[in-house]
Design a protein around this motif. Sequence first.
Motif, mmCIF file in Angstrom:
data_model
loop_
_atom_site.group_PDB
_atom_site.id
_atom_site.type_symbol
_atom_site.label_atom_id
_atom_site.label_comp_id
_atom_site.label_asym_id
_atom_site.label_seq_id
_atom_site.Cartn_x
_atom_site.Cartn_y
_atom_site.Cartn_z
ATOM 1 N N UNK A 71 -27.005 64.817 33.585
ATOM 2 C CA UNK A 71 -26.116 65.776 32.943
ATOM 3 C C UNK A 71 -26.950 66.827 32.229
ATOM 4 N N UNK A 72 -26.430 68.036 32.184
ATOM 5 C CA UNK A 72 -27.149 69.135 31.564
ATOM 6 C C UNK A 72 -26.537 69.468 30.215
ATOM 7 N N UNK A 73 -27.380 69.840 29.282
ATOM 8 C CA UNK A 73 -26.919 70.270 27.963
ATOM 9 C C UNK A 73 -26.880 71.796 27.932
ATOM 10 N N UNK A 74 -25.801 72.338 27.358
ATOM 11 C CA UNK A 74 -25.583 73.782 27.361
ATOM 12 C C UNK A 74 -25.301 74.271 25.946
ATOM 13 N N UNK A 75 -25.942 75.395 25.578
ATOM 14 C CA UNK A 75 -25.741 75.986 24.254
ATOM 15 C C UNK A 75 -25.516 77.478 24.411
ATOM 16 N N UNK A 76 -24.313 77.915 24.024
ATOM 17 C CA UNK A 76 -23.968 79.329 24.124
ATOM 18 C C UNK A 76 -24.359 80.086 22.856
ATOM 19 N N UNK A 77 -24.552 81.385 23.015
ATOM 20 C CA UNK A 77 -24.797 82.281 21.886
ATOM 21 C C UNK A 77 -24.387 83.685 22.290
ATOM 22 N N UNK A 78 -24.290 84.573 21.294
ATOM 23 C CA UNK A 78 -24.028 85.972 21.582
ATOM 24 C C UNK A 78 -22.619 86.454 21.292
ATOM 25 N N UNK A 79 -21.743 85.548 20.898
ATOM 26 C CA UNK A 79 -20.394 85.974 20.575
ATOM 27 C C UNK A 79 -20.349 86.778 19.291
ATOM 28 N N UNK A 80 -19.176 87.370 19.017
ATOM 29 C CA UNK A 80 -19.034 88.140 17.794
ATOM 30 C C UNK A 80 -17.805 89.001 17.820
#
Length: 122
Positions: free
Chosen positions: A1-10
């Motif tokens: 399984x892969x771990x995912x971390x989002x960023x960049x929202x606002x």
Amino acid sequence: QVQLVESGGGLVQAGGSLRLSCAASGRTFSTYAMGWFRQAPGKEREFVAAISGNSATRYYTDSVKGRFTISRDNAKTTVYLQMNSLKPEDTAVYYCAAGDTLVVVTKSPGSWGQGTQVTVSS
């Protein structure tokens, strides 16, 4: 399984742009397809865009075609969603997803990120 971390929202005004990023770890990144989904308040989560492992194939939902671009950098194990000409109806929590194939990632991804909020003001 892969771990995912989002960023960049606002928060952005209508007509503006944002670029979301999703950093992945846990497997060989280039071997699986990646996607973006979103969920607006009171609505079900919906598919936004997907990209194959080698970037040869990309899918978009009709409402974002011509405005959003999905891309990936396998060396950086990161997938991006460039969002231009944003509209208030694009306001949602955006989720990154991973799957073994494009069909899997668009229908039933095996891995999800925690989400990042995008708010477009009118």
